[in-house]
Scaffold this motif. Structure first.
Motif, short mmCIF file in Angstrom:
data_model
loop_
_atom_site.label_atom_id
_atom_site.label_comp_id
_atom_site.label_asym_id
_atom_site.label_seq_id
_atom_site.Cartn_x
_atom_site.Cartn_y
_atom_site.Cartn_z
N PRO A 159 0.81 -1.22 0.00
CA PRO A 159 0.00 0.00 0.00
C PRO A 159 0.84 1.28 0.00
N GLU A 197 -3.79 3.09 -6.10
CA GLU A 197 -4.61 1.89 -6.22
C GLU A 197 -5.42 1.65 -4.95
N TYR A 198 -4.81 1.86 -3.80
CA TYR A 198 -5.50 1.63 -2.54
C TYR A 198 -6.49 2.73 -2.21
N LYS A 199 -6.23 3.96 -2.64
CA LYS A 199 -7.21 5.03 -2.46
C LYS A 199 -8.46 4.74 -3.28
N LYS A 200 -8.26 4.26 -4.51
CA LYS A 200 -9.40 3.91 -5.37
C LYS A 200 -10.21 2.77 -4.74
N GLU A 201 -9.53 1.75 -4.26
CA GLU A 201 -10.20 0.62 -3.64
C GLU A 201 -10.95 1.05 -2.38
N GLN A 202 -10.35 1.95 -1.62
CA GLN A 202 -10.99 2.43 -0.40
C GLN A 202 -12.25 3.23 -0.71
N SER A 203 -12.21 4.04 -1.76
CA SER A 203 -13.40 4.83 -2.11
C SER A 203 -14.53 3.92 -2.57
N ILE A 204 -14.21 2.83 -3.24
CA ILE A 204 -15.24 1.86 -3.67
C ILE A 204 -15.82 1.14 -2.45
N ASN A 205 -14.95 0.72 -1.53
CA ASN A 205 -15.41 -0.02 -0.35
C ASN A 205 -16.22 0.84 0.62
#
Length: 67
Positions: free
Chosen positions: A29, A35-43
């Motif tokens: 991370p 990549e992890y910011k995008k995944e966090q916004s989706i979650n």
């Protein structure tokens, strides 16, 4: 000398296992924050923070932001 190389091999193996376990949890991370910011916004989509956050606790913050 055989005992020393065996000890270093065991210690090196332990360090390698710990490093392999920490890489996906901590280091990846840090290396790929977008990549992890995008995944966090989706979650976290659709979550109302005030409904989940217990009273008196610190409010969620961006783990990738500056401290």
């Amino acid at each position: 000398m055989a005992g020393l190389s065996r000890t270093l091999g065991i210690f090196g193996g332990f360090v390698a296992v710990v490093g392999a376990a920490l890489y996906p949890i901590y280091f990846r991370p840090l290396l790929l924050p977008d990549e992890y910011k995008k995944e966090q916004s989706i979650n976290r989509a659709g979550i109302v923070q005030e409904d989940i956050q217990p009273p008196g606790l610190k409010v969620w913050s961006d783990p990738f932001g500056r401290k």
